[in-house]
Write a protein that holds these residues in place. Structure first.
Motif, PDB file in Angstrom:
ATOM      1  N   GLY A  39       0.810  -1.211   0.000  1.00 37.37           N
ATOM      2  CA  GLY A  39       0.000   0.000   0.000  1.00 37.37           C
ATOM      3  C   GLY A  39       0.842   1.258   0.000  1.00 37.37           C
ATOM      4  O   GLY A  39       0.527   2.239  -0.681  1.00 37.37           O
ATOM      5  N   LEU A  40       1.945   1.251   0.764  1.00 33.88           N
ATOM      6  CA  LEU A  40       2.835   2.407   0.811  1.00 33.88           C
ATOM      7  C   LEU A  40       3.473   2.667  -0.552  1.00 33.88           C
ATOM      8  O   LEU A  40       3.610   3.814  -0.984  1.00 33.88           O
ATOM      9  CB  LEU A  40       3.923   2.184   1.867  1.00 33.88           C
ATOM     10  N   LYS A  41       3.868   1.594  -1.227  1.00 32.52           N
ATOM     11  CA  LYS A  41       4.459   1.743  -2.559  1.00 32.52           C
ATOM     12  C   LYS A  41       3.444   2.297  -3.549  1.00 32.52           C
ATOM     13  O   LYS A  41       3.755   3.181  -4.355  1.00 32.52           O
ATOM     14  CB  LYS A  41       4.984   0.396  -3.053  1.00 32.52           C
ATOM     15  N   LYS A  42       2.237   1.779  -3.483  1.00 29.45           N
ATOM     16  CA  LYS A  42       1.194   2.232  -4.402  1.00 29.45           C
ATOM     17  C   LYS A  42       0.849   3.695  -4.151  1.00 29.45           C
ATOM     18  O   LYS A  42       0.666   4.481  -5.087  1.00 29.45           O
ATOM     19  CB  LYS A  42      -0.047   1.352  -4.232  1.00 29.45           C
ATOM     20  N   ALA A  43       0.771   4.071  -2.863  1.00 29.55           N
ATOM     21  CA  ALA A  43       0.463   5.464  -2.529  1.00 29.55           C
ATOM     22  C   ALA A  43       1.621   6.382  -2.902  1.00 29.55           C
ATOM     23  O   ALA A  43       1.411   7.506  -3.370  1.00 29.55           O
ATOM     24  CB  ALA A  43       0.158   5.581  -1.038  1.00 29.55           C
ATOM     25  N   GLY A  44       2.860   5.910  -2.715  1.00 32.31           N
ATOM     26  CA  GLY A  44       4.024   6.723  -3.028  1.00 32.31           C
ATOM     27  C   GLY A  44       4.185   6.999  -4.510  1.00 32.31           C
ATOM     28  O   GLY A  44       4.823   7.982  -4.903  1.00 32.31           O
ATOM     29  N   ALA A  45       3.588   6.142  -5.342  1.00 38.12           N
ATOM     30  CA  ALA A  45       3.693   6.331  -6.790  1.00 38.12           C
ATOM     31  C   ALA A  45       2.875   7.525  -7.273  1.00 38.12           C
ATOM     32  O   ALA A  45       3.142   8.081  -8.339  1.00 38.12           O
ATOM     33  CB  ALA A  45       3.238   5.069  -7.516  1.00 38.12           C
ATOM     34  N   SER A  46       1.878   7.920  -6.478  1.00 38.16           N
ATOM     35  CA  SER A  46       1.006   9.019  -6.900  1.00 38.16           C
ATOM     36  C   SER A  46       0.995  10.187  -5.915  1.00 38.16           C
ATOM     37  O   SER A  46       0.232  11.128  -6.081  1.00 38.16           O
ATOM     38  CB  SER A  46      -0.429   8.505  -7.078  1.00 38.16           C
ATOM     39  N   GLY A  47       1.832  10.115  -4.900  1.00 40.30           N
ATOM     40  CA  GLY A  47       1.870  11.189  -3.913  1.00 40.30           C
ATOM     41  C   GLY A  47       3.201  11.216  -3.191  1.00 40.30           C
ATOM     42  O   GLY A  47       4.161  10.569  -3.605  1.00 40.30           O
ATOM     43  N   ILE A  48       3.260  11.961  -2.093  1.00 38.60           N
ATOM     44  CA  ILE A  48       4.490  12.066  -1.309  1.00 38.60           C
ATOM     45  C   ILE A  48       4.640  10.822  -0.447  1.00 38.60           C
ATOM     46  O   ILE A  48       3.721  10.430   0.260  1.00 38.60           O
ATOM     47  CB  ILE A  48       4.462  13.322  -0.413  1.00 38.60           C
ATOM     48  N   ARG A  49       5.818  10.183  -0.528  1.00 41.54           N
ATOM     49  CA  ARG A  49       6.076   8.977   0.229  1.00 41.54           C
ATOM     50  C   ARG A  49       6.056   9.239   1.723  1.00 41.54           C
ATOM     51  O   ARG A  49       6.379  10.333   2.183  1.00 41.54           O
ATOM     52  CB  ARG A  49       7.437   8.387  -0.156  1.00 41.54           C
ATOM     53  N   ALA A  50       5.699   8.205   2.493  1.00 41.19           N
ATOM     54  CA  ALA A  50       5.686   8.327   3.951  1.00 41.19           C
ATOM     55  C   ALA A  50       7.078   8.626   4.488  1.00 41.19           C
ATOM     56  O   ALA A  50       7.242   9.361   5.456  1.00 41.19           O
ATOM     57  CB  ALA A  50       5.143   7.035   4.581  1.00 41.19           C
ATOM     58  N   GLY A  51       8.096   8.044   3.855  1.00 40.29           N
ATOM     59  CA  GLY A  51       9.467   8.283   4.286  1.00 40.29           C
ATOM     60  C   GLY A  51       9.903   9.718   4.104  1.00 40.29           C
ATOM     61  O   GLY A  51      10.875  10.165   4.714  1.00 40.29           O
ATOM     62  N   SER A  52       9.184  10.468   3.246  1.00 37.55           N
ATOM     63  CA  SER A  52       9.499  11.882   3.019  1.00 37.55           C
ATOM     64  C   SER A  52       8.537  12.800   3.758  1.00 37.55           C
ATOM     65  O   SER A  52       8.510  14.002   3.512  1.00 37.55           O
ATOM     66  CB  SER A  52       9.450  12.187   1.513  1.00 37.55           C
ATOM     67  N   GLY A  53       7.734  12.212   4.632  1.00 35.66           N
ATOM     68  CA  GLY A  53       6.817  13.015   5.434  1.00 35.66           C
ATOM     69  C   GLY A  53       5.400  13.075   4.903  1.00 35.66           C
ATOM     70  O   GLY A  53       4.562  13.792   5.454  1.00 35.66           O
ATOM     71  N   GLY A  54       5.104  12.318   3.841  1.00 34.16           N
ATOM     72  CA  GLY A  54       3.767  12.353   3.264  1.00 34.16           C
ATOM     73  C   GLY A  54       2.795  11.419   3.963  1.00 34.16           C
ATOM     74  O   GLY A  54       3.194  10.480   4.660  1.00 34.16           O
ATOM     75  N   TYR A  55       1.509  11.667   3.760  1.00 33.72           N
ATOM     76  CA  TYR A  55       0.465  10.839   4.368  1.00 33.72           C
ATOM     77  C   TYR A  55      -0.560  10.398   3.326  1.00 33.72           C
ATOM     78  O   TYR A  55      -1.707  10.115   3.652  1.00 33.72           O
ATOM     79  CB  TYR A  55      -0.239  11.609   5.489  1.00 33.72           C
ATOM     80  N   SER A  56      -0.133  10.310   2.064  1.00 36.59           N
ATOM     81  CA  SER A  56      -1.046   9.891   1.005  1.00 36.59           C
ATOM     82  C   SER A  56      -1.487   8.444   1.173  1.00 36.59           C
ATOM     83  O   SER A  56      -2.519   8.036   0.635  1.00 36.59           O
ATOM     84  CB  SER A  56      -0.382  10.072  -0.370  1.00 36.59           C
ATOM     85  N   TYR A  57      -0.717   7.666   1.943  1.00 35.88           N
ATOM     86  CA  TYR A  57      -1.082   6.265   2.154  1.00 35.88           C
ATOM     87  C   TYR A  57      -2.402   6.127   2.915  1.00 35.88           C
ATOM     88  O   TYR A  57      -3.046   5.080   2.870  1.00 35.88           O
ATOM     89  CB  TYR A  57       0.032   5.526   2.904  1.00 35.88           C
ATOM     90  N   LEU A  58      -2.824   7.191   3.600  1.00 30.30           N
ATOM     91  CA  LEU A  58      -4.091   7.137   4.331  1.00 30.30           C
ATOM     92  C   LEU A  58      -5.288   7.032   3.386  1.00 30.30           C
ATOM     93  O   LEU A  58      -6.384   6.645   3.808  1.00 30.30           O
ATOM     94  CB  LEU A  58      -4.239   8.377   5.215  1.00 30.30           C
ATOM     95  N   LEU A  59      -5.081   7.367   2.120  1.00 29.05           N
ATOM     96  CA  LEU A  59      -6.149   7.271   1.123  1.00 29.05           C
ATOM     97  C   LEU A  59      -6.049   5.983   0.306  1.00 29.05           C
ATOM     98  O   LEU A  59      -6.843   5.779  -0.611  1.00 29.05           O
ATOM     99  CB  LEU A  59      -6.092   8.481   0.178  1.00 29.05           C
TER     100      LEU A  59
END
Length: 344
Positions: A39-59
């Motif tokens: 899920g993190l990889k899929k979210a990171g492909a279209s938004g800011i990665r969690a490792g870079s401070g993003g929270y797109s994985y919540l969607l």
């Protein structure tokens, strides 16, 4: 075998329940690592990665599937601590290492070297040695007894050291070294986790006593432990997500397991005085088990380096060939291990 027979015959019904719950917990948690990373990889492909401070994985629904799987495992783990001592429950997390490493190899294509497999085996052997010599559960009849144990000078000093270390890691080391040093994120998770487990055990005991007819919800100590659990779990999840999104799952899992287990058992020894109910032989055997687990983790970590080295060599040869053919350098800056896998 004789030792195993004596151990199994001497197990109380509560310890057996705790053992079964801990095993099922490891199965769910081990699988959740993989689902969450997908899920993190899929979210990171279209938004800011969690490792870079993003929270797109919540969607991302897949991340939530992994989260729910982890919650189920944590609930089973929570229940296990209510029935058995931390020294028995916590080491069984080694099973989650085997599951996550194997699934990462199959699903995420994160290569697991032969020595990595040996490392997993060593982790299990060390954990088994600890489990076979675990102390009996301390008999507690009220949550106020747990509170008295938690407010003794020894554990208060430990808690103060943990809080100090966590604040230093979060505000000094995370901004500078979080993306390059795996121990930073995992250090925060493990330190906070050792406190959360003690609170989880206290809360589990309170609920177990409540369900047996002795209401513990009327005590403010029960709600104080609940607040600590919520705070610690939220912190753990945040930094565990960062670690999973930044580093290889097959490496994150065992290192997190070893640090978390070591600190949790240390906290349990200080707070519940587990070693007071054991003889020197049992304590020494448990320490040998820890050394075995650490050896397994070292092998897993070195395996990651060996894989990275091979990948880097292959990448360098391809880049050199590309430069010779095209006449210019088109180097690709690599910040993550996963970046190596997108090179054709």
């Amino acid at each position: 075998m004789a030792a195993v027979r004596r151990w199994s015959e001497g197990m109380s019904s509560d310890n057996v329940k705790g053992l079964v719950l801990a095993l099922s917990s490891s199965l769910f948690i081990g699988a959740s690592f993989i689902v969450k990373k997908k899920g993190l990889k899929k979210a990171g492909a279209s938004g800011i990665r969690a490792g870079s401070g993003g929270y797109s994985y919540l969607l991302e629904p897949l991340w939530w599937v992994g989260m729910i799987t982890m919650v189920v495992g944590e609930i089973a783990n929570f229940a296990a601590y209510a029935f058995a001592p931390a020294i028995l429950v916590t080491p069984l997390g080694a099973l989650s290492i085997i599951i996550s490493a194997a699934l990462a190899h199959i699903i995420l294509r994160e290569k697991l070297h032969t020595f990595g497999i040996l490392g997993c085996v060593l982790c299990v052997v060390g954990s088994t040695a600890i489990v076979l010599h675990a102390p009996p559960e301390r008999q507690i009849e009220s949550v106020t007894e747990v509170w008295d144990l938690a407010t003794e000078p020894g554990f208060l000093f430990y808690a103060l050291l943990v809080l100090t270390a966590v604040f230093i890691l979060i505000f000094h080391f995370v901004p500078q070294y979080g993306q390059s040093h795996i121990m930073v994120y995992i250090g925060v998770c493990s330190l906070v986790g050792s406190i959360s487990v003690m609170s989880v055990k206290a809360l589990g005991i309170a609920l177990k006593l409540t369900f047996s007819g002795m209401n513990q919800l009327v005590y403010p100590q029960t709600w104080a432990f609940t607040l600590v659990v919520v705070t610690c779990v939220v912190t753990q999840m945040n930094y565990l997500n960062k670690a999973l999104d930044t580093f290889n799952t097959a490496v994150v899992s065992p290192i997190y397991y070893v640090m978390f287990t070591t600190l949790t058992i240390l906290a349990s020894v200080i707070m519940f005085k587990d070693w007071d109910r054991q003889n020197p032989t049992q304590i020494i055997t448990e320490m040998c088990g820890f050394v075995t687990i650490l050896s397994g983790t070292f092998l897993l970590h070195k395996t990651k380096d060996m894989v990275d080295g091979a990948s880097l060599t292959s990448m360098s040869m391809r880049q050199l060939k590309h430069e010779e053919e095209d006449g210019f350098d088109e180097s690709i800056p690599l910040k993550r291990q996963d970046s190596l896998r997108i090179i054709p």
